[in-house]
Design a protein around this motif. Structure first.
Motif, PDB file in Angstrom:
ATOM      1  N   GLU A 172       8.420   0.625   9.296  1.00  0.00           N
ATOM      2  CA  GLU A 172       9.529   1.564   9.164  1.00  0.00           C
ATOM      3  C   GLU A 172      10.861   0.828   9.087  1.00  0.00           C
ATOM      4  O   GLU A 172      11.762   1.218   8.323  1.00  0.00           O
ATOM      5  CB  GLU A 172       9.530   2.537  10.349  1.00  0.00           C
ATOM      6  N   ALA A 173      10.989  -0.272   9.847  1.00  0.00           N
ATOM      7  CA  ALA A 173      12.219  -1.071   9.793  1.00  0.00           C
ATOM      8  C   ALA A 173      12.398  -1.674   8.399  1.00  0.00           C
ATOM      9  O   ALA A 173      13.522  -1.786   7.892  1.00  0.00           O
ATOM     10  CB  ALA A 173      12.172  -2.170  10.855  1.00  0.00           C
ATOM     11  N   LEU A 174      11.306  -2.058   7.770  1.00  0.00           N
ATOM     12  CA  LEU A 174      11.351  -2.567   6.396  1.00  0.00           C
ATOM     13  C   LEU A 174      11.952  -1.507   5.470  1.00  0.00           C
ATOM     14  O   LEU A 174      12.849  -1.795   4.656  1.00  0.00           O
ATOM     15  CB  LEU A 174       9.924  -2.915   5.945  1.00  0.00           C
ATOM     16  N   ALA A 175      11.463  -0.250   5.593  1.00  0.00           N
ATOM     17  CA  ALA A 175      11.962   0.831   4.743  1.00  0.00           C
ATOM     18  C   ALA A 175      13.445   1.084   4.990  1.00  0.00           C
ATOM     19  O   ALA A 175      14.216   1.295   4.044  1.00  0.00           O
ATOM     20  CB  ALA A 175      11.158   2.108   5.003  1.00  0.00           C
ATOM     21  N   LEU A 176      13.860   1.065   6.255  1.00  0.00           N
ATOM     22  CA  LEU A 176      15.267   1.315   6.594  1.00  0.00           C
ATOM     23  C   LEU A 176      16.177   0.231   6.014  1.00  0.00           C
ATOM     24  O   LEU A 176      17.245   0.522   5.468  1.00  0.00           O
ATOM     25  CB  LEU A 176      15.428   1.390   8.115  1.00  0.00           C
ATOM     26  N   ALA A 177      15.752  -1.011   6.149  1.00  0.00           N
ATOM     27  CA  ALA A 177      16.559  -2.102   5.579  1.00  0.00           C
ATOM     28  C   ALA A 177      16.630  -1.969   4.059  1.00  0.00           C
ATOM     29  O   ALA A 177      17.672  -2.205   3.438  1.00  0.00           O
ATOM     30  CB  ALA A 177      15.956  -3.449   5.978  1.00  0.00           C
ATOM     31  N   ALA A 178      15.525  -1.551   3.451  1.00  0.00           N
ATOM     32  CA  ALA A 178      15.474  -1.441   1.994  1.00  0.00           C
ATOM     33  C   ALA A 178      16.406  -0.358   1.467  1.00  0.00           C
ATOM     34  O   ALA A 178      16.920  -0.471   0.347  1.00  0.00           O
ATOM     35  CB  ALA A 178      14.036  -1.157   1.543  1.00  0.00           C
ATOM     36  N   ILE A 179      16.662   0.702   2.254  1.00  0.00           N
ATOM     37  CA  ILE A 179      17.544   1.772   1.755  1.00  0.00           C
ATOM     38  C   ILE A 179      18.995   1.576   2.200  1.00  0.00           C
ATOM     39  O   ILE A 179      19.844   2.428   1.928  1.00  0.00           O
ATOM     40  CB  ILE A 179      17.044   3.169   2.182  1.00  0.00           C
ATOM     41  N   LEU A 187       5.407   7.478   1.800  1.00  0.00           N
ATOM     42  CA  LEU A 187       5.429   6.202   1.081  1.00  0.00           C
ATOM     43  C   LEU A 187       4.764   5.094   1.896  1.00  0.00           C
ATOM     44  O   LEU A 187       4.822   3.922   1.519  1.00  0.00           O
ATOM     45  CB  LEU A 187       6.884   5.805   0.771  1.00  0.00           C
ATOM     46  N   ARG A 188       4.146   5.466   3.001  1.00  0.00           N
ATOM     47  CA  ARG A 188       3.540   4.470   3.895  1.00  0.00           C
ATOM     48  C   ARG A 188       2.518   3.585   3.175  1.00  0.00           C
ATOM     49  O   ARG A 188       2.549   2.358   3.333  1.00  0.00           O
ATOM     50  CB  ARG A 188       2.917   5.172   5.103  1.00  0.00           C
ATOM     51  N   PRO A 189       1.581   4.145   2.413  1.00  0.00           N
ATOM     52  CA  PRO A 189       0.599   3.271   1.741  1.00  0.00           C
ATOM     53  C   PRO A 189       1.260   2.262   0.801  1.00  0.00           C
ATOM     54  O   PRO A 189       0.878   1.085   0.768  1.00  0.00           O
ATOM     55  CB  PRO A 189      -0.296   4.258   0.973  1.00  0.00           C
ATOM     56  N   GLN A 190       2.253   2.720   0.032  1.00  0.00           N
ATOM     57  CA  GLN A 190       2.930   1.822  -0.909  1.00  0.00           C
ATOM     58  C   GLN A 190       3.688   0.714  -0.166  1.00  0.00           C
ATOM     59  O   GLN A 190       3.665  -0.455  -0.569  1.00  0.00           O
ATOM     60  CB  GLN A 190       3.908   2.612  -1.787  1.00  0.00           C
ATOM     61  N   LEU A 191       4.366   1.087   0.927  1.00  0.00           N
ATOM     62  CA  LEU A 191       5.115   0.098   1.707  1.00  0.00           C
ATOM     63  C   LEU A 191       4.172  -0.910   2.367  1.00  0.00           C
ATOM     64  O   LEU A 191       4.469  -2.102   2.434  1.00  0.00           O
ATOM     65  CB  LEU A 191       5.973   0.799   2.766  1.00  0.00           C
ATOM     66  N   ALA A 192       3.027  -0.410   2.859  1.00  0.00           N
ATOM     67  CA  ALA A 192       2.051  -1.311   3.487  1.00  0.00           C
ATOM     68  C   ALA A 192       1.497  -2.300   2.466  1.00  0.00           C
ATOM     69  O   ALA A 192       1.307  -3.493   2.764  1.00  0.00           O
ATOM     70  CB  ALA A 192       0.921  -0.499   4.121  1.00  0.00           C
ATOM     71  N   ALA A 193       1.257  -1.819   1.260  1.00  0.00           N
ATOM     72  CA  ALA A 193       0.754  -2.708   0.200  1.00  0.00           C
ATOM     73  C   ALA A 193       1.804  -3.757  -0.161  1.00  0.00           C
ATOM     74  O   ALA A 193       1.480  -4.938  -0.374  1.00  0.00           O
ATOM     75  CB  ALA A 193       0.384  -1.878  -1.030  1.00  0.00           C
ATOM     76  N   PHE A 194       3.066  -3.341  -0.235  1.00  0.00           N
ATOM     77  CA  PHE A 194       4.152  -4.283  -0.522  1.00  0.00           C
ATOM     78  C   PHE A 194       4.221  -5.354   0.569  1.00  0.00           C
ATOM     79  O   PHE A 194       4.348  -6.559   0.277  1.00  0.00           O
ATOM     80  CB  PHE A 194       5.483  -3.529  -0.601  1.00  0.00           C
ATOM     81  N   ALA A 195       4.143  -4.921   1.840  1.00  0.00           N
ATOM     82  CA  ALA A 195       4.234  -5.864   2.963  1.00  0.00           C
ATOM     83  C   ALA A 195       3.075  -6.854   2.942  1.00  0.00           C
ATOM     84  O   ALA A 195       3.264  -8.052   3.186  1.00  0.00           O
ATOM     85  CB  ALA A 195       4.253  -5.094   4.282  1.00  0.00           C
ATOM     86  N   GLU A 196       1.878  -6.345   2.622  1.00  0.00           N
ATOM     87  CA  GLU A 196       0.706  -7.226   2.593  1.00  0.00           C
ATOM     88  C   GLU A 196       0.841  -8.262   1.477  1.00  0.00           C
ATOM     89  O   GLU A 196       0.566  -9.453   1.682  1.00  0.00           O
ATOM     90  CB  GLU A 196      -0.558  -6.392   2.397  1.00  0.00           C
ATOM     91  N   LYS A 197       1.288  -7.810   0.316  1.00  0.00           N
ATOM     92  CA  LYS A 197       1.453  -8.724  -0.816  1.00  0.00           C
ATOM     93  C   LYS A 197       2.514  -9.780  -0.531  1.00  0.00           C
ATOM     94  O   LYS A 197       2.383 -10.949  -0.923  1.00  0.00           O
ATOM     95  CB  LYS A 197       1.828  -7.925  -2.062  1.00  0.00           C
ATOM     96  N   ALA A 198       3.569  -9.365   0.208  1.00  0.00           N
ATOM     97  CA  ALA A 198       4.657 -10.293   0.526  1.00  0.00           C
ATOM     98  C   ALA A 198       4.337 -11.160   1.741  1.00  0.00           C
ATOM     99  O   ALA A 198       5.124 -12.048   2.093  1.00  0.00           O
ATOM    100  CB  ALA A 198       5.949  -9.510   0.782  1.00  0.00           C
ATOM    101  N   GLY A 199       3.211 -10.900   2.389  1.00  0.00           N
ATOM    102  CA  GLY A 199       2.820 -11.691   3.565  1.00  0.00           C
ATOM    103  C   GLY A 199       3.696 -11.436   4.776  1.00  0.00           C
ATOM    104  O   GLY A 199       3.882 -12.338   5.615  1.00  0.00           O
ATOM    105  N   LEU A 200       4.213 -10.206   4.895  1.00  0.00           N
ATOM    106  CA  LEU A 200       5.088  -9.886   6.033  1.00  0.00           C
ATOM    107  C   LEU A 200       4.265  -9.640   7.292  1.00  0.00           C
ATOM    108  O   LEU A 200       3.232  -8.950   7.245  1.00  0.00           O
ATOM    109  CB  LEU A 200       5.929  -8.640   5.726  1.00  0.00           C
ATOM    110  N   PRO A 201       4.679 -10.155   8.435  1.00  0.00           N
ATOM    111  CA  PRO A 201       3.944  -9.920   9.688  1.00  0.00           C
ATOM    112  C   PRO A 201       4.235  -8.518  10.218  1.00  0.00           C
ATOM    113  O   PRO A 201       5.348  -8.210  10.600  1.00  0.00           O
ATOM    114  CB  PRO A 201       4.498 -10.996  10.633  1.00  0.00           C
ATOM    115  N   LEU A 202       3.215  -7.659  10.205  1.00  0.00           N
ATOM    116  CA  LEU A 202       3.375  -6.300  10.719  1.00  0.00           C
ATOM    117  C   LEU A 202       2.549  -6.100  11.979  1.00  0.00           C
ATOM    118  O   LEU A 202       2.650  -5.075  12.616  1.00  0.00           O
ATOM    119  CB  LEU A 202       2.962  -5.268   9.655  1.00  0.00           C
TER     120      LEU A 202
END
Length: 755
Positions: free
Chosen positions: A689-696, A740-755
């Motif tokens: 969720e913090a990822l989404a907030l920073a992105a907007i 948008l949770r599935p799309q954000l999770a896929a983005f994070a996984e592809k980017a190698g972000l630690p969740l």
């Protein structure tokens, strides 16, 4: 027992003697079945115990082949015994072999017996086994005999629940009463807690079941019922609840239960079989609970909690045990188990001893959950009937990460979690190593990461995490844990301590957010049908200006020579902010006039949590110095979904495009006016969720202490430009998606972000 009025009472007295004998559990069971068979003039008496594998094992018999003991095992969906266990209801048949559920077991030699009476062995509504009597003759068992056998089953329930039988069982075939349980619920507060069960509203343990003087026991029962009824009448006469409304109807239904002749009659009948008054209450409640647990109607199941509470009140009357006395006996590693509880109730406990919290209800954004996170307590909710499945002192593991709870865990599970705790400790060490690393994204965008706080216990976290400051200090928590309204000097001392702990870092104090569902124990509760939408926060403060003025005066004095940042909660109209701001100006004038020191600077802001403010942003940002977004309330009001109601709290996702568009509208408008905005709701405390907030567009986030490390670690690895470019088109999708949770999770996984 036919024709022998003293039969049940004589049996209970003899059972009490057997219970006191220093013999093995098997010998005790063998003697008990002989006594029951003789007393009931039955040729057979058998005890079947429910095992951890869901089967029923013959543990003792008088009349059947003794060689079948521990050999005969049947499934819970097999035979008459299985039906009794499954339905938790007695079965009485004059010709059992003609019943379609009859299952012939040749090793028992029961083919010569025709009549059958089986009753469930119950404890707290849970089936522990089955007690059976049989006769050769085709006979019908009387209501008195069925009642007496159910009463006798109570004694067997205590033997099974005590764990005495476990020693004689093979691994994997232990009695289910003490079996390990693995339950799945909803994660409320992350972390792992290992400890022992403390029931928030513990069942009263009935130590004396068998009566010595029946007329005296009836008199005790009647007296306790009258006292119970009187206490409910007093509740209904209270001015705070005397008006018409849904709450009044609930209490009227509660009173109806207390006056129910059937309920009272069943308890009196249970006493007449030879039980003490408290034994009768427990017997009837266990039977009622067993039936209601098997109902699908949610309204009827909800009424089970009313009956549980009434029974507990009666037992407290009969045993002289005061409510809340369990607080004094809190073990070092306590896991609180409750149907639900208020934040104030949690804060009543010694927080240094609590390792976990398990709730039958609970929602991820409830105030109780927020307090649990602030205290670093692992918590799991949505654990149906967990209160009825545990005993005080049971070993328990609370996995607040996965939402799992292990009750009476096997040694290998416990060892695995000990390793898991060590692993988490190492991960926390890695987060600690990031303490002095500036929170800057991978592409060089600085993010201010603040802490949410509300208690003195939170203050050390500022130094431990290296946080930029305190983005939200919930001042009401001090009021909720106090036994009386904190005086101005007490408030002054707390606020000064907070500012001292923060040093040069900024602190945002939220004025009192009380009322509604956050009731102070020393203030009269005002019952409201929709407390979240009612008389609370700034509405209460403006209607009781003396309360708000005393708090603002304490805050202004505490900040002498320093900067003070104030926000007002639950503001719905700009006019409310203006009136609250005027109180601040009046208090500043008062302090100047009386020669008090003043803050170096006072910044006044507003909590954006009521959707109406979304349509007043221009006017609002032209007045305020800054703003904070309370995402918990904002999202619940946007979706009209009560965050304290587990049925709807998680139905709508804050990562839905509609919610994110509303949040983006705020940050975009704030940028136009050059006003800083911090998002301080629980939304910011989860990495995705913090990822989404920073992105907007949010560059100031305030999180719970336990979430600081995970959120910071994610932000350090985030390419914010890429995230913004990914999220921006998703907000404009014509076909609305639920999240948008599935799309954000896929983005994070592809980017190698630690969740």
């Amino acid at each position: 027992m036919r024709g022998a009025l003293g039969g049940p009472r004589v049996l209970l007295r003899r059972l009490r003697e057997v219970m006191a004998e220093p013999v093995s559990a098997q010998d005790r069971l063998d003697k008990i079945v002989v006594l029951i068979a003789a007393n009931m003039v039955a040729e057979v008496c058998s005890v079947y115990v429910l095992r951890v594998d869901g089967t029923l094992e013959l543990y003792a018999t008088e009349g059947l082949n003794r060689t079948a003991v521990h050999l005969t095992v049947m499934r819970i969906d097999e035979g008459l015994v299985g039906t009794v266990a499954r339905e938790a209801e007695p079965i009485s048949l004059s010709n059992a072999q003609a019943h379609p559920a009859f299952s012939y077991r040749p090793e028992t030699g029961e083919e010569i017996y025709h009549s059958f009476l089986g009753v469930p062995i119950l404890r707290a509504g849970n089936t522990l086994g089955v007690l059976v009597v049989q006769n050769r003759a085709h006979r019908s068992y009387t209501e008195e005999e069925i009642e007496a056998l159910q009463t006798t089953a109570m004694v067997l329930a205590e033997i099974i629940a005590s764990g005495e039988l476990t020693a004689m069982a093979l691994p994997g075939a232990e009695p289910a009463a003490r079996r390990p349980l693995h339950l799945k619920g909803l994660s409320l507060s992350e972390g792992i807690g290992l400890g022992h069960v403390v029931l928030h509203e513990p069942r009263i343990e009935v130590t004396k079941v068998i009566a010595d003087d029946l007329p005296a026991e009836l008199k005790r029962l009647d007296g306790a019922v009258e006292t119970l009824r009187a206490s409910i009448d007093i509740m209904l006469e209270d001015e705070g609840v005397a008006r018409v409304g849904e709450h009044r109807e609930i209490l009227e239904a509660y009173r109806m239960f207390a006056h129910d002749r059937g309920w009272i009659g069943r308890m009196r009948e249970a006493v007449m079989t030879g039980l003490t008054a408290e034994g009768a209450v427990e017997r009837v409640q266990s039977d009622t609970r067993a039936r209601m647990l098997r109902m699908t109607d949610p309204y009827l199941r909800e009424r089970m909690h009313d009956l549980d509470d009434l029974a507990n009140r009666l037992l407290r009357q009969l045993t002289g045990r005061a409510a809340g006395s369990e607080h004094a006996r809190l073990p070092d590693n306590a896991v609180i188990v409750a149907r639900n509880m208020s934040p104030a109730a949690l804060l009543d406990y010694d927080r240094t001893r609590i390792r976990g919290l398990v709730l039958e209800e609970g929602a991820a954004t409830s105030h109780l959950t927020i307090v649990a996170r602030a205290l670093g307590i692992s918590a799991v909710g949505h654990m149906e009937n967990v209160v009825g499945q545990v005993d005080a002192g049971d070993a328990v593991i609370v996995d607040g990460v996965s939402g799992e709870v292990h009750i009476r865990p096997p040694a290998d599970v416990e060892a695995a979690y000990v390793d898991k705790v060590r692993f988490r400790a190492k991960r926390l060490e890695r987060y600690a190593a990031l303490r002095d690393v500036p929170t800057v994204t991978k592409d060089g965008i600085p993010i201010e990461l603040h802490l949410n706080a509300g208690l003195l216990v939170d203050l050390p976290h500022i130094e431990e995490t290296g946080a930029t400051g305190i983005g939200l200090f919930r001042t009401e928590l001090q009021f909720m844990i106090a036994s009386a309204f904190p005086r101005t000097n007490e408030q002054l001392k707390l606020y000064r301590s907070v500012l001292d702990a923060a040093g040069e870092r900024p602190v945002v104090f939220r004025t009192l957010d009380i009322g509604g569902d956050k009731v102070l124990p020393y203030m009269r509760a005002i019952e409201e049908e929709n407390p979240a939408l009612g008389w609370r926060a700034i509405r209460l403060g403006l209607d009781r200006p003396g309360l708000l003025r005393s708090q603002i005066r304490a805050l202004l004095r505490a900040a002498t020579g320093r900067e003070l940042r104030l926000i007002f909660p639950m503001v719905s109209a700009v006019d409310e902010f203006d009136r609250a701001h005027h109180i601040v100006e009046r208090e500043l004038t008062h302090l100047r006039r009386h020669g008090h020191g003043l803050p170096e600077r006072v910044l006044v802001g507003v909590m954006l949590e009521v959707p109406a403010l979304l349509f007043q942003l221009d006017l609002l940002f032209s007045r305020v110095d800054f703003a904070s977004v309370g995402s918990n309330d904002l999202v619940q009001f946007l979706y009209a979904a009560d965050r304290g109601n587990p049925r709807v709290a998680d139905r709508f996702d804050a990562l839905a495009p509609a919610a994110l568009r509303a949040l983006k509208m705020i940050i975009d408008k704030a940028a136009e006016y050059g006003k800083p905005v911090t998002l301080c709701g629980e939304l910011a405390s989860r990495p995705l969720e913090a990822l989404a907030l920073a992105a907007i567009g949010y560059r100031k986030l305030s999180v719970s202490p336990a979430s600081y490390g995970p959120v910071k670690a994610m932000l350090l690895e985030l390419d914010l430009a890429a995230a913004s470019a990914f999220v921006e088109p998703l907000l404009g999708l014509r076909g609305e998606v639920a999240s948008l949770r599935p799309q954000l999770a896929a983005f994070a996984e592809k980017a190698g972000l630690p969740l």
